[in-house]
Design a protein around this motif. Structure first.
Motif, PDB file in Angstrom:
ATOM      1  N   LEU A 161       0.831  -1.217   0.000  1.00  0.00           N
ATOM      2  CA  LEU A 161       0.000   0.000   0.000  1.00  0.00           C
ATOM      3  C   LEU A 161       0.860   1.259   0.000  1.00  0.00           C
ATOM      4  O   LEU A 161       0.391   2.333   0.371  1.00  0.00           O
TER       5      LEU A 161
ATOM      6  N   GLU B  58      -0.458   4.623  -1.374  1.00  0.00           N
ATOM      7  CA  GLU B  58      -1.708   5.179  -0.848  1.00  0.00           C
ATOM      8  C   GLU B  58      -1.451   6.215   0.245  1.00  0.00           C
ATOM      9  O   GLU B  58      -0.639   6.004   1.142  1.00  0.00           O
TER      10      GLU B  58
ATOM     11  N   VAL C 168      -2.532  -0.331   8.130  1.00  0.00           N
ATOM     12  CA  VAL C 168      -2.210   0.181   6.797  1.00  0.00           C
ATOM     13  C   VAL C 168      -0.785   0.734   6.755  1.00  0.00           C
ATOM     14  O   VAL C 168      -0.098   0.620   5.727  1.00  0.00           O
TER      15      VAL C 168
ATOM     16  N   GLN D 134       1.728  -1.821   5.962  1.00  0.00           N
ATOM     17  CA  GLN D 134       1.780  -2.193   4.556  1.00  0.00           C
ATOM     18  C   GLN D 134       2.247  -1.033   3.678  1.00  0.00           C
ATOM     19  O   GLN D 134       2.077  -1.055   2.464  1.00  0.00           O
TER      20      GLN D 134
ATOM     21  N   LEU E 239      -2.220  -7.934   5.260  1.00  0.00           N
ATOM     22  CA  LEU E 239      -2.583  -7.134   4.095  1.00  0.00           C
ATOM     23  C   LEU E 239      -4.099  -7.085   3.917  1.00  0.00           C
ATOM     24  O   LEU E 239      -4.668  -6.014   3.641  1.00  0.00           O
ATOM     25  N   ALA E 240      -4.778  -8.215   4.089  1.00  0.00           N
ATOM     26  CA  ALA E 240      -6.238  -8.231   3.961  1.00  0.00           C
ATOM     27  C   ALA E 240      -6.889  -7.381   5.041  1.00  0.00           C
ATOM     28  O   ALA E 240      -7.843  -6.635   4.776  1.00  0.00           O
TER      29      ALA E 240
ATOM     30  N   ARG F 257      -6.399  -3.748   3.986  1.00  0.00           N
ATOM     31  CA  ARG F 257      -7.213  -3.345   2.833  1.00  0.00           C
ATOM     32  C   ARG F 257      -8.694  -3.245   3.184  1.00  0.00           C
ATOM     33  O   ARG F 257      -9.401  -2.376   2.675  1.00  0.00           O
ATOM     34  N   HIS F 258      -9.154  -4.131   4.042  1.00  0.00           N
ATOM     35  CA  HIS F 258     -10.572  -4.138   4.396  1.00  0.00           C
ATOM     36  C   HIS F 258     -10.874  -3.328   5.654  1.00  0.00           C
ATOM     37  O   HIS F 258     -12.025  -3.307   6.101  1.00  0.00           O
ATOM     38  N   ARG F 259      -9.836  -2.671   6.202  1.00  0.00           N
ATOM     39  CA  ARG F 259     -10.014  -1.869   7.419  1.00  0.00           C
ATOM     40  C   ARG F 259     -10.656  -2.728   8.511  1.00  0.00           C
ATOM     41  O   ARG F 259     -11.618  -2.336   9.168  1.00  0.00           O
TER      42      ARG F 259
END
Length: 359
Positions: free
Chosen positions: A121, A124, A147, A150, A287-288, A291-293
């Motif tokens: 990420l 971002e 986050v 990542q 990571l998942a 990404r999915h908070r």
């Protein structure tokens, strides 16, 4: 080869089949790999052929044959069989599997609590906003840590002034109010209690676990069972597994040996395999969750690692028993146990929860 590696390998085979026009179907976002059930063949299995049969307008057995030919040639794969209505069953190459286990344990031990951190990420720049509510604040703080792990850059704002008690929960806020730039709102189901009340009753660690362990759309159970020292309390289980891993290191030092993953005597033991699989899954879980908070994904993963650690600990003792002398098998088991403790410590840190050496 780990389950994550195998999933990528199968997904690559699907893409090749589609690119070569051998299979006309949409490429799935992911392929689920599972350990073969008792009585089954091979090490792992997946049902991707059944998943693609309808869109491809082909029998599942035909889809399985198309994919088998492409997966079988990949490094690390010993054999691919087709079972039942179209399941793919994978037997890993023993030499490659051994090398992958060694590399996994080495990487965990080398990277320490930062194992699983990455830069997926890195491009971002994120801005999170949350209400003046304790669960939203703690969730935003944990999502921020995930986050950042990542590679993302993050700024967190609270819609109004922060609750002073949040500092005791380790929560910080960069700004207050609602800036004009696009924001991602972190809005879990409210806790129904304020930070001061929860801290007084549960303390910071149990409060954070109680707020983060359920999915954001579920109510957070915040009863006194979060303080119970027993297996039914997932927080205690996770922290006790970490503490036990650290005590194994101390016990081994007293016996004059340390961990070194060099023996494969337990390699095919199901409890060792299950723990190795979960450690291999850790980077993907982080990571998942980022990404999915969804910090709850990490909390559930840590619980699974803790349970697998105790199953392995009981069936493959890392320390000699009775008159036994320390052996290569004990050194290997200790290295794996220490790797599990490292993953638990790193995961708890991302959730903002302490991982004490002694419980």
């Amino acid at each position: 080869m780990t389950p994550v590696d195998l999933s990528r390998t199968v997904l690559h085979a699907v893409r090749r089949a589609v690119d070569e026009d051998a299979l006309r179907a949409p490429v799935p976002a992911r392929v689920r790999i599972e350990r073969t059930r008792p009585g089954g063949s091979g090490d792992y299995a997946c049902a991707v052929a059944l998943q693609l049969a309808g869109p491809a307008a082909l029998p599942a057995l035909e889809v399985a044959r198309i994919l088998r030919d492409r997966v079988a040639a990949e490094p690390g794969i010993g054999r691919v069989d087709i079972t039942g209505p179209g399941f793919l069953s994978f037997t890993l190459d023993a030499g490659a599997d051994t090398a992958a286990r060694h590399e996994l344990v080495r990487e965990v031990r080398e990277r320490g609590p930062r194992y699983g951190h990455g830069d997926a990420l890195r491009a971002e720049v994120l801005q999170f906003r949350h209400a003046r509510e304790v669960r939203a604040a703690v969730s935003a703080h944990a999502v921020r840590a995930l986050v950042v792990s990542q590679g993302a850059r993050v700024r967190v704002s609270c819609e109004t002034a922060s609750d002073p008690d949040w500092e005791r929960l380790g929560v910080g806020v960069d700004a207050h109010g609602v800036p004009p730039t696009p924001l991602t709102a972190i809005r879990p189901v409210p806790a129904g209690a304020d930070a001061g009340e929860l801290l007084e009753r549960l303390g910071p660690d149990a409060t954070r676990w109680g707020l983060l362990r359920p999915a954001g759309h579920d109510r957070a159970p915040l009863g006194d069972d979060l303080l119970v020292q027993g297996e039914a309390n997932a927080l205690f289980l996770v922290r006790y597994a970490h503490s036990r891993a650290r005590s194994l290191t101390r016990g081994a030092a007293l016996l004059g040996f340390d961990g070194a993953y060099e023996a494969d005597s337990d390699a095919r033991h199901p409890d060792a395999h299950a723990l190795l699989d979960l450690l291999a899954d850790h980077p993907g879980v982080l990571l998942a969750a980022a990404r999915h908070r969804a910090p709850d994904r990490l909390a559930r993963h840590l619980e699974a690692v803790a349970r697998a650690f105790f199953a392995f600990h009981d069936s493959c003792p890392p320390l000699p028993i009775g008159d036994e002398k320390p052996s290569a098998a004990h050194r290997s088991r200790l290295a794996l146990a220490e790797a599990a403790g490292t993953v638990l410590a790193g995961g708890l840190s991302l959730l903002g929860i302490s991982a004490p050496e002694h419980l």
